[in-house]
Each structure stands twice: as structure tokens, then as C-alpha cells.
Design a protein around this motif. Structure first.
Motif, PDB file in Angstrom:
ATOM      1  N   GLU A  66      72.976  62.155  32.409  1.00 20.33           N
ATOM      2  CA  GLU A  66      73.747  63.001  31.531  1.00 20.33           C
ATOM      3  C   GLU A  66      74.339  62.649  30.450  1.00 20.33           C
ATOM      4  OE1 GLU A  66      74.453  66.749  34.367  1.00 20.33           O
ATOM      5  OE2 GLU A  66      75.763  65.127  34.941  1.00 20.33           O
ATOM      6  N   GLY A  67      73.747  62.843  29.158  1.00 16.64           N
ATOM      7  CA  GLY A  67      74.263  62.446  28.095  1.00 16.64           C
ATOM      8  C   GLY A  67      75.345  63.287  27.430  1.00 16.64           C
ATOM      9  N   TRP A  68      76.179  64.093  28.002  1.00 16.49           N
ATOM     10  CA  TRP A  68      77.040  64.792  27.530  1.00 16.49           C
ATOM     11  C   TRP A  68      78.124  64.096  26.805  1.00 16.49           C
ATOM     12  CZ3 TRP A  68      73.003  67.494  28.102  1.00 16.49           C
ATOM     13  CH2 TRP A  68      72.720  67.933  29.491  1.00 16.49           C
ATOM     14  N   ASP A  69      78.622  64.798  25.602  1.00 16.95           N
ATOM     15  CA  ASP A  69      79.930  64.071  24.773  1.00 16.95           C
ATOM     16  C   ASP A  69      80.997  64.794  25.389  1.00 16.95           C
ATOM     17  OD1 ASP A  69      81.237  62.852  23.226  1.00 16.95           O
ATOM     18  OD2 ASP A  69      80.616  63.923  21.460  1.00 16.95           O
ATOM     19  N   LEU A  70      81.574  63.894  26.345  1.00 20.96           N
ATOM     20  CA  LEU A  70      82.762  64.517  27.127  1.00 20.96           C
ATOM     21  C   LEU A  70      84.131  63.862  26.497  1.00 20.96           C
ATOM     22  CD1 LEU A  70      81.141  64.058  30.430  1.00 20.96           C
ATOM     23  CD2 LEU A  70      81.676  66.136  29.244  1.00 20.96           C
ATOM     24  N   ASN A  71      85.204  64.748  26.652  1.00 21.41           N
ATOM     25  CA  ASN A  71      86.377  64.262  25.828  1.00 21.41           C
ATOM     26  C   ASN A  71      87.120  63.186  26.767  1.00 21.41           C
ATOM     27  OD1 ASN A  71      88.576  64.384  24.149  1.00 21.41           O
ATOM     28  ND2 ASN A  71      89.519  66.221  25.242  1.00 21.41           N
ATOM     29  N   THR A  72      86.540  62.191  26.759  1.00 23.50           N
ATOM     30  CA  THR A  72      87.319  61.194  27.366  1.00 23.50           C
ATOM     31  C   THR A  72      87.754  60.000  26.324  1.00 23.50           C
ATOM     32  OG1 THR A  72      87.047  59.211  29.339  1.00 23.50           O
ATOM     33  CG2 THR A  72      85.260  59.688  27.457  1.00 23.50           C
ATOM     34  N   TYR A  73      88.668  59.107  26.801  1.00 23.09           N
ATOM     35  CA  TYR A  73      89.478  58.219  25.807  1.00 23.09           C
ATOM     36  C   TYR A  73      88.682  56.967  25.541  1.00 23.09           C
ATOM     37  CZ  TYR A  73      94.184  57.315  24.084  1.00 23.09           C
ATOM     38  OH  TYR A  73      95.240  57.331  23.187  1.00 23.09           O
ATOM     39  N   LEU A  74      87.556  57.331  24.896  1.00 26.01           N
ATOM     40  CA  LEU A  74      86.638  56.286  24.294  1.00 26.01           C
ATOM     41  C   LEU A  74      86.242  56.642  23.018  1.00 26.01           C
ATOM     42  CD1 LEU A  74      85.297  53.536  25.353  1.00 26.01           C
ATOM     43  CD2 LEU A  74      83.416  54.951  25.922  1.00 26.01           C
ATOM     44  N   GLU A  75      86.120  55.759  22.105  1.00 24.96           N
ATOM     45  CA  GLU A  75      85.371  55.928  20.832  1.00 24.96           C
ATOM     46  C   GLU A  75      84.252  56.484  20.727  1.00 24.96           C
ATOM     47  OE1 GLU A  75      86.635  53.040  22.013  1.00 24.96           O
ATOM     48  OE2 GLU A  75      88.139  52.299  20.673  1.00 24.96           O
ATOM     49  N   PRO A  76      84.041  57.654  19.923  1.00 27.01           N
ATOM     50  CA  PRO A  76      82.705  58.436  19.905  1.00 27.01           C
ATOM     51  C   PRO A  76      81.399  57.516  19.963  1.00 27.01           C
ATOM     52  CG  PRO A  76      84.421  59.485  18.483  1.00 27.01           C
ATOM     53  CD  PRO A  76      84.794  58.353  19.294  1.00 27.01           C
ATOM     54  N   GLU A  77      81.635  56.465  19.052  1.00 22.30           N
ATOM     55  CA  GLU A  77      80.432  55.205  18.711  1.00 22.30           C
ATOM     56  C   GLU A  77      80.234  54.585  19.864  1.00 22.30           C
ATOM     57  OE1 GLU A  77      84.172  53.363  16.957  1.00 22.30           O
ATOM     58  OE2 GLU A  77      83.394  55.640  17.135  1.00 22.30           O
ATOM     59  N   ARG A  78      80.994  54.675  20.844  1.00 21.12           N
ATOM     60  CA  ARG A  78      80.806  53.590  22.079  1.00 21.12           C
ATOM     61  C   ARG A  78      80.424  54.476  23.503  1.00 21.12           C
ATOM     62  NH1 ARG A  78      86.191  50.240  23.425  1.00 21.12           N
ATOM     63  NH2 ARG A  78      84.666  49.041  24.988  1.00 21.12           N
ATOM     64  N   LYS A  79      80.354  55.558  23.219  1.00 21.65           N
ATOM     65  CA  LYS A  79      79.916  56.743  24.413  1.00 21.65           C
ATOM     66  C   LYS A  79      78.437  56.612  24.707  1.00 21.65           C
ATOM     67  CE  LYS A  79      83.690  60.015  23.926  1.00 21.65           C
ATOM     68  NZ  LYS A  79      83.862  61.519  23.548  1.00 21.65           N
ATOM     69  N   ALA A  80      77.886  56.543  25.872  1.00 19.11           N
ATOM     70  CA  ALA A  80      76.667  56.721  26.460  1.00 19.11           C
ATOM     71  C   ALA A  80      76.007  58.158  26.221  1.00 19.11           C
ATOM     72  CB  ALA A  80      76.411  56.096  27.691  1.00 19.11           C
ATOM     73  N   SER A  81      76.207  58.894  25.225  1.00 19.25           N
ATOM     74  CA  SER A  81      75.777  60.168  25.145  1.00 19.25           C
ATOM     75  C   SER A  81      74.486  60.406  24.484  1.00 19.25           C
ATOM     76  CB  SER A  81      77.004  60.792  24.145  1.00 19.25           C
ATOM     77  OG  SER A  81      76.979  60.310  23.009  1.00 19.25           O
ATOM     78  N   LEU A  82      74.119  61.264  24.312  1.00 18.02           N
ATOM     79  CA  LEU A  82      72.819  61.817  23.843  1.00 18.02           C
ATOM     80  C   LEU A  82      72.637  61.381  22.261  1.00 18.02           C
ATOM     81  CD1 LEU A  82      70.200  63.243  24.624  1.00 18.02           C
ATOM     82  CD2 LEU A  82      71.210  65.428  23.582  1.00 18.02           C
ATOM     83  N   SER A  83      73.811  61.224  21.726  1.00 13.06           N
ATOM     84  CA  SER A  83      73.490  61.090  20.242  1.00 13.06           C
ATOM     85  C   SER A  83      73.620  59.405  20.043  1.00 13.06           C
ATOM     86  CB  SER A  83      75.010  61.442  19.270  1.00 13.06           C
ATOM     87  OG  SER A  83      76.135  60.734  19.869  1.00 13.06           O
ATOM     88  N   SER A  84      73.573  58.751  21.202  1.00 16.59           N
ATOM     89  CA  SER A  84      73.201  57.472  21.194  1.00 16.59           C
ATOM     90  C   SER A  84      72.348  56.893  21.776  1.00 16.59           C
ATOM     91  CB  SER A  84      74.592  56.698  21.888  1.00 16.59           C
ATOM     92  OG  SER A  84      75.619  57.045  21.479  1.00 16.59           O
ATOM     93  N   ALA A  85      71.245  57.878  21.967  1.00 16.52           N
ATOM     94  CA  ALA A  85      69.934  57.451  22.857  1.00 16.52           C
ATOM     95  C   ALA A  85      68.988  56.278  22.080  1.00 16.52           C
ATOM     96  CB  ALA A  85      68.938  58.653  22.817  1.00 16.52           C
ATOM     97  N   LYS A  86      69.427  56.134  20.940  1.00 16.62           N
ATOM     98  CA  LYS A  86      68.344  55.173  20.200  1.00 16.62           C
ATOM     99  C   LYS A  86      68.918  53.760  20.268  1.00 16.62           C
ATOM    100  CE  LYS A  86      66.222  57.941  16.446  1.00 16.62           C
ATOM    101  NZ  LYS A  86      65.953  58.440  14.977  1.00 16.62           N
ATOM    102  N   ARG A  87      70.165  53.829  20.743  1.00 16.06           N
ATOM    103  CA  ARG A  87      70.896  52.583  21.017  1.00 16.06           C
ATOM    104  C   ARG A  87      70.775  52.130  22.650  1.00 16.06           C
ATOM    105  NH1 ARG A  87      76.736  53.808  19.007  1.00 16.06           N
ATOM    106  NH2 ARG A  87      77.082  51.622  19.513  1.00 16.06           N
ATOM    107  N   MET A  88      70.025  53.009  23.346  1.00 16.70           N
ATOM    108  CA  MET A  88      69.747  52.778  24.734  1.00 16.70           C
ATOM    109  C   MET A  88      68.438  53.208  25.208  1.00 16.70           C
ATOM    110  SD  MET A  88      73.398  54.987  25.732  1.00 16.70           S
ATOM    111  CE  MET A  88      73.107  54.713  27.714  1.00 16.70           C
ATOM    112  N   PRO A  89      67.767  52.353  24.675  1.00 20.04           N
ATOM    113  CA  PRO A  89      66.216  52.366  24.776  1.00 20.04           C
ATOM    114  C   PRO A  89      65.680  52.558  25.974  1.00 20.04           C
ATOM    115  CG  PRO A  89      66.586  50.285  23.945  1.00 20.04           C
ATOM    116  CD  PRO A  89      68.019  51.089  23.930  1.00 20.04           C
ATOM    117  N   ASP A  90      66.310  52.020  27.117  1.00 20.72           N
ATOM    118  CA  ASP A  90      65.949  52.035  28.472  1.00 20.72           C
ATOM    119  C   ASP A  90      65.959  53.321  29.295  1.00 20.72           C
ATOM    120  OD1 ASP A  90      64.826  49.560  28.290  1.00 20.72           O
ATOM    121  OD2 ASP A  90      66.758  48.486  28.587  1.00 20.72           O
ATOM    122  N   TYR A  91      66.797  54.282  28.581  1.00 25.16           N
ATOM    123  CA  TYR A  91      67.525  55.472  29.230  1.00 25.16           C
ATOM    124  C   TYR A  91      66.819  56.754  28.957  1.00 25.16           C
ATOM    125  CZ  TYR A  91      71.000  52.428  31.490  1.00 25.16           C
ATOM    126  OH  TYR A  91      71.599  51.624  31.881  1.00 25.16           O
TER     127      TYR A  91
END
Length: 712
Positions: free
Chosen positions: A439-464
Motif C-alpha cells: 500500500e503506497g498511501w502517502d501518510l502523515n508520518t515524520y519522514l521527508e516526502p522524498e524518502r517515503k515508499a509511497s505510490l509517487s516513488s514507484a519508479k524508484r522502487m522497481p521491484d514493488y
């Protein structure tokens, strides 16, 4: 002001900074001294004073670096304040100093067992273990290594020895289970040493690796809850609601309709995604036949849940029976994906993580409060080295010991990209075809957006692969009944139509977030929220049930034939209902159980589902990369696509299709589409499958339905 009227706490925030928090400000700054357990003293210098939420904060510098292995007190004239571990555990220096990549847990051999547990902030740890001879508990002091790993070896064969750790942390003794324990006693009260070879079912080859080479886009995922699938009164299953219940063959209803395993393998799905099977805290295992939960409340991440075992008191039973289930599913041609929950724990304060290294495993805001992106009050900090190690250790353990085929990550957007990519690299080195999704939902956790394993980062996570909420929302509409409607609800807005074209091609809406369609998990229903059958009843209260069912079957066709990976919630194929319940995570069996009588009543829909899967699996034209979906110009209220491929005539007796037309009608009336004077065969029409020819230059798509036409 009298100092004895002040309530004060003191924390180590870095290796030379102490924070004192008081309920009243000091009127006269007292002389502050740091004292260790040997009586050595050093003065403290107040560097910063702050007010925060009616608290008064004094940040003090030490003259010498602090040793986290040592007990300290802050002396304030006549008052001694115990110095506790604070945000120092969340510093980069802490991670660097105390990262240990060694094996943790109870390391068993027939001659001895070595216990290893990580806690750099403990002043002392004792192993508390049960001695069978005396039927009582003994304690042994453990030895601390430089990296904060405590270890002790007990000679002899300790298979099934129960144990806990007694740790002195923050001036108090706490008792905890082993975070790396492979099995537990009833309700996870104690850890258990286990000889894992004793848990292997017959025919289980420990040295044999499980390798899966099936392409993701050749996969069809089917989500199953262990208890739901067999607990129904007329399931014909002996071990209802248990691991073993799903291994029983030839189970039937009282009318002779196949249930359980036989039903499951008849569908044609390729993967069974098991909802959480790691030990969770929300069901009392002594009352497992009366209590219910989905299991997203993890306590022990390496040990199986006991409520699904026929004997939750037996630490071997829960492990062996889960292995039997996995082995049985795989023997019957089904790959197994585990739903894993690393984003939070059941109760933070009670977790072994928090007891052994307070404040380390979770994310905190600037005020020192746990953040709540998960909605359960604690977000794990995957970016920290020993949390990352724990997650990867657990994943590799399940892959190697239980030989599973993949993992579905609950609330994966909480985790960081680096951890997930390191995990996938490790897992793929062990099984190149391991199936990873989340589940790649962008949740309000204490982590910089560009580091989150969210849907918007799919291209940076090719195995998922990622659950595609754009697909879900544009096919069926919002998950909330009062929200926007989707294509199957008759929404003819041009934006919905355009979005549908994108999601059918394997995109996340109109954004090309994916590297390839295999990253898109296409679904319209899962365990969360209403079943589609129930949601349609709410959205269309004045329609007859037959019409609503046609809408659901239209959604099913989208799910199976869109580019990407189809995901089906168990029972979706026969209009599963949870009687209007939106969130059934802890509701009784009468709400959650698969109703086999209802399934039997709707067998014609099950047959339709099987036939659609058979078509998809047999014809290469539907496989990713074989043909591009080309939109056809069709009247308003319909969607049309054409596929073509370079092909061989046939293989294994199956004649391959050269060209395919897919038509979707969202209206209550037939829609005519031109066929350019070509002869076509009709494979699917109006919820029925079966070959028939048409030579008309205009094809009528029946109301609220999916049609599939082809040329050989």
C-alpha cells in the motif's frame, strides 16, 4: 521556590546534552550535577531554556561524553532525578555506534542454545528461563558486547525452553519477550527456544529453495483470511477457522458443493495472499473460537499466530501447521504471499522494542511525541539501522524457513525507500521471482516526502507493485458512499472516461507513475471498507439486485483485463456481503465468514469468473508487452479497446488469438459499435462465456456488461 515542590524528569538527548523537564520554572538556577552509579560527579551547564506546553525545559551540557551503559542521576541540591534515555537513541551517532549486523534471537543447536538480544541502553540484562527438572524459572546474567548486544549460552538441548529477558532500563527492571523469537507460548506470554527441524511437515526439504519465475502480469492474486474461509457452519471443514482447515481436501457443503481448498484451486488464481499470520495481540488465544480480528496488530514478527492453530498452547503446533498450509497450497499450484505489518505494533509501551530500547524503534515529533501516520499511535522508524535490519531479518526468515513466494506490505508508504530497496535486493537474491507489493498511501508520518515508499516513488522502487487507488476509484467510485461515483455507477463525466483509459493501460490515473504495468495492482475490493456488493446497495438503493450485480461483474472484467496485476478479495466473485459493515476487522463470524451456501447459490457467477481467468491465462495477447491497448471510437456510455499481436498459430492445442476487441457498457441500454465488416467470434457476452460467431457490421453491447470479441 522550594525544589521539593518541583516535578522533574531528565533525559539524555545526545552524548553530551541532557534535557531537564520541570512543571515549574526555577526561580533561582540551582547547581546541577551529574552523578554516576560509582559516585563520580561532573557539573552541568544550562545551555538553553525553553517553555513548551506548560513545561519548562533546561538543556544542559556535560563536561564529558555520556556512557549509555552507565546509570546516572541529575543532582539538584537535595533532589536526585534519575536520568533516562531520551532522543539520543534517534541520533545518527547512536545508529553508527551501535549497529550490529549479527544474528539475534535464540540460536539453537542440540548441544547448546545461544541467546542474543540488542539493547545498548540497558544497564543489565538477565535471561529468565524455565527449567523442566524443577518446573520453575532460573535467571542468568548476560554479557554485553561493544555494540550493545547481550549474549549468553546455555549448554544442553533446550528445544521448547520458555524464556524472557529481564532488562534494567531507565532505572527500572522490565520483563519482555524476545523480539526475534521464532515461537511463543499461549498469547505470546513467553518466548520459546525451538528446533525448527522439529516443525517441518512430511516432505518438507529444508535445503530446497523455493524459486518462482512467473511474471507478475501472469499472476492473479486472491486475498484470504484464514478464519473467514473455512469457519462457516456448512463449510464441511473439520478444522474450521484454522491453518489446517485450508489444507483439507474434498470438503463440501451439505448439498455437495466444493468448499475450502478444492474451491480455491478450482478458480484458476495463481497466488493466495494470506492476511496476517504473524502473532498478533487482538485475539485471546484461549478464546480463539469466540474472538475475531483481521490481525493487523503485530506483537511477535517471527512467530505464527496461535489462534489459527489447533493447539495454541503448543509452540510447535502453530509453526508446523502454518508450514503444512503453505506446503499444501504450493503443492496444489498456488503461490503464497504473506501480508506483513511492519509499520506499527499492537501497543507501543508493551512491545519488546520499547522495553529494550525506549524511543528507538518509533518516530517522534519535535516535542518528543510518537507520530501517528498509521492511525494506531505508533509509526515504526524503518530508516534506523537496527529497525531496517529487523525488517529484513524477518522477511528473509519467512522466505527461507516457510518458503513463501512473496510479501504484501501493509501501509508501505510509512517505510522509507532505501529500506524497501535493500529488502527487495536481498529477497530477490534468494528468490528472483519473489512477489513484492504494498500500500503506497502517502501518510502523515515524520519522514521527508522524498524518502517515503509511497505510490509517487514507484519508479524508484522497481521491484514493488502498488495498490492502484486511481484504478479502484475510477472503476467503482470512492470508497466512501457519499463520495464521487465511478464508471460502473454510470458516471459519464469525460474526466472519468479519460481516467479509465489510463488505468486500463496500467497507469496510476493520468500520471505515468509506474515503470511498467506490472507495478499496478488493479482492484475494486479488498478486506478494507465495504464489499463492492454492499457499496453498490448503498449507492443504488432503488435498483434491483440483478442490475447491481451486473455493475459488479463489469468491475470484475475491468480488474481481470486491464494492464497490470488483478487482485480479488475472497468472495468477490460471488457477490460477498458483510451485511453493510464497512470495517469488519473485529466483527463476528456471521459478518466475516465466507458463506458457502451463498456461494453455491451464485455458482453461475463463479463459473463466469473461472472462465474469464481461463481466457486470460490461455491467450498470450493479454500478457504484458504482447499487445498494446488501442482505444476505439465508440458511442458515449461505452469504452472500447483493440489488441493485436504477432503470434504463432497455436501451442499445446490452444489456438492463439490474433486480434481482440474489449467493450464495456456502463448504461442501462444496449450500445451499438461498428465492426468494420469483419467476421468476429464472441468469447464473452452478458456475463456468459462461450464461442459464437458474428458477421454483422454492428455489434450491440448488452446493457451494463463486458463483451470480448476475437479473431484467430
Amino acid at each position: 521556590m522550594r525544589l521539593d515542590t518541583i516535578s522533574a524528569e531528565a533525559y539524555i538527548d545526545n552524548f553530551s546534552m541532557i534535557t531537564i523537564v520541570v512543571n515549574k520554572p526555577f526561580s533561582i538556577i540551582p547547581s546541577l550535577v551529574l552523578i554516576d552509579r560509582k559516585g563520580a560527579k561532573q557539573p552541568l551547564t544550562i545551555d538553553i531554556q525553553e517553555d513548551y506546553h506548560e513545561k519548562y525545559i533546561y538543556k544542559c551540557k556535560t563536561s564529558q561524553p555520556l556512557d549509555l551503559y552507565t546509570e546516572y542521576w541529575v543532582a539538584c541540591e537535595e533532589i536526585r532525578i534519575p536520568l533516562k534515555v531520551g532522543s539520543v537513541v534517534r541520533t545518527e551517532r547512536f545508529d553508527t555506534l551501535f549497529y550490529d549486523d549479527g544474528v539475534l534471537g535464540a540460536i539453537y543447536s542440540p548441544d547448546s542454545t545461544t541467546f542474543k538480544v540488542w539493547s545498548p541502553v540497558a544497564n543489565e540484562i538477565r535471561l529468565k528461563y524455565k527449567t523442566e527438572e524443577l518446573n520453575s524459572f532460573s535467571e542468568c546474567k548476560m554479557i554485553r558486547s561493544e555494540k550493545g548486544v547481550w549474549h549468553l549460552t546455555l549448554e544442553g538441548n533446550h528445544h521448547l525452553t520458555e524464556y524472557t529477558y529481564l532488562a534494567k532500563v531507565n532505572h527500572e527492571w522490565v520483563e519482555t519477550t524476545d523480539p526475534y523469537t521464532r515461537s511463543v507460548t499461549i498469547n505470546g506470554e513467553r518466548s520459546v527456544v525451538i528446533n525448527l527441524s522439529e516443525t517441518d511437515p512430511e516432505g518438507w526439504n529444508r535445503s530446497e529453495k523455493r524459486i518462482n519465475l512467473r511474471a507478475k502480469t501472469d499472476s492473479i492474486l486472491y486475498e484470504v483470511h484464514i478464519r473467514d474461509f473455512t469457519v462457516h457452519a456448512d463449510s464441511g471443514v473439520k478444522n474450521k477457522g484454522k491453518y489446517l482447515g485450508l489444507t483439507e481436501k474434498s470438503t463440501k457443503t451439505s448439498n455437495g458443493y466444493p468448499t475450502g481448498l478444492d474451491y480455491l484451486k478450482s478458480l484458476g488464481v495463481t497466488h493466495v495472499q494470506l492476511m496476517p499470520v504473524a502473532d498478533f495481540g487482538s485475539v485471546d488465544e484461549t478464546k480463539s473460537d469466540k474472538e475475531y480480528n483481521w490481525g493487523y496488530d503485530p506483537v511477535h514478527f517471527f512467530a505464527p499466530e496461535g489462534s489459527y492453530s489447533t493447539d495454541p498452547y503448543d509452540p510447535v503446533s502453530r509453526v508446523k501447521e502454518l508450514k503444512v498450509l503453505i506446503q499444501t497450497l504450493q503443492t496444489n499450484g498456488l503461490s503464497v504471499i504473506l501480508d506483513v505489518v511492519f509499520n506499527h505494533v499492537y501497543i507501543r509501551e508493551d512491545s519488546a522494542f520499547e522495553k529494550l530500547v525506549p524511543g528507538y524503534y518509533f518516530r517522534y515529533d519535535d516535542g518528543g511525541n510518537p507520530v501517528n501516520g498509521t492511525g494506531v499511535g505508533n509509526d515504526t522508524a524503518s530508516e534506523r539501522k537496527m529497525v531496517r535490519k529487523f525488517i529484513i531479518d524477518a522477511l528473509t526468515y519467512w522466505l527461507n524457513e516457510y518458503k513463501v513466494d512473496g510479501f504484501r506490505f501493509d501501509l508501505m508508504g510509512i517505510h522509507d525507500i532505501e529500506t524497501m530497496n535493500i529488502a527487495s535486493k536481498k529477497l530477490k537474491s534468494l528468490n528472483p521471482g519473489v512477489f513484492l507489493l504494498g500500500e503506497g498511501w502517502d501518510l502523515n508520518t515524520y519522514l521527508e516526502p522524498e524518502r517515503k515508499a509511497s505510490l509517487s516513488s514507484a519508479k524508484r522502487m522497481p521491484d514493488y507493485s502498488f495498490f492502484n487507488d486511481a484504478f479502484r476509484d475510477h472503476v467503482k467510485g470512492s470508497i466512501f458512499p457519499e463520495g464521487a461515483s465511478g464508471f460502473i455507477n454510470g458516471n459519464q463525466d469525460d474526466r472519468v472516461k479519460n481516467q479509465m483509459i489510463h488505468v486500463l493501460r496500467g497507469y496510476a490515473g493520468n500520471q505515468n507513475l509506474f515503470l511498467a504495468p506490472e507495478q499496478s495492482i488493479n482492484y475494486t475490493e479488498c478486506h478494507d471498507n465495504h464489499t463492492l456488493f454492499d457499496l453498490l446497495a448503498i449507492r443504488h438503493p432503488h435498483e434491483n439486485e440483478t442490475t447491481r450485480r451486473k455493475r459488479q461483474q463489469l468491475a470484475l472484467a475491468f480488474t481481470l483485463f486491464a494492464r497490470g496485476v488483478p487482485f480479488i478479495h475472497a468472495g468477490q466473485e460471488f457477490f460477498r456481503t458483510k451485511h453493510g459493515a464497512e470495517n469488519s476487522y473485529n466483527l463476528p463470524d456471521r459478518i466475516n465468514a465466507i458463506d458457502w451456501n451463498f456461494c453455491e447459490k451464485n455458482d453461475h457467477s463463479v463459473v463466469y469468473f473461472r472462465d474469464l481467468i481461463k481466457i486470460k491465462k490461455e491467450q498470450p495477447i493479454f500478457r504484458n508487452g504482447s499487445a498494446e491497448l488501442q482505444e476505439k471510437n465508440v458511442p458515449r456510455g461505452a469504452l472500447g479497446f483493440e489488441l493485436q499481436r504477432v503470434f504463432t498459430d497455436k501451442e499445446g492445442g490452444v489456438l492463439y488469438w490474433k486480434k481482440v476487441l474489449l467493450f464495456f457498457n456502463q448504461t442501462l441500454k444496449p450500445i451499438g459499435v461498428p465492426l468494420e465488416h469483419q467476421e468476429w467470434n464472441i468469447a464473452v457476452e452478458d456475463q456468459r462465456c462461450g464461442k459464437k460467431a458474428t458477421s454483422s457490421d454492428c455489434y450491440l453491447i448488452p446493457p451494463l456488461s463486458f463483451s470480448l470479441l476475437y479473431k484467430e
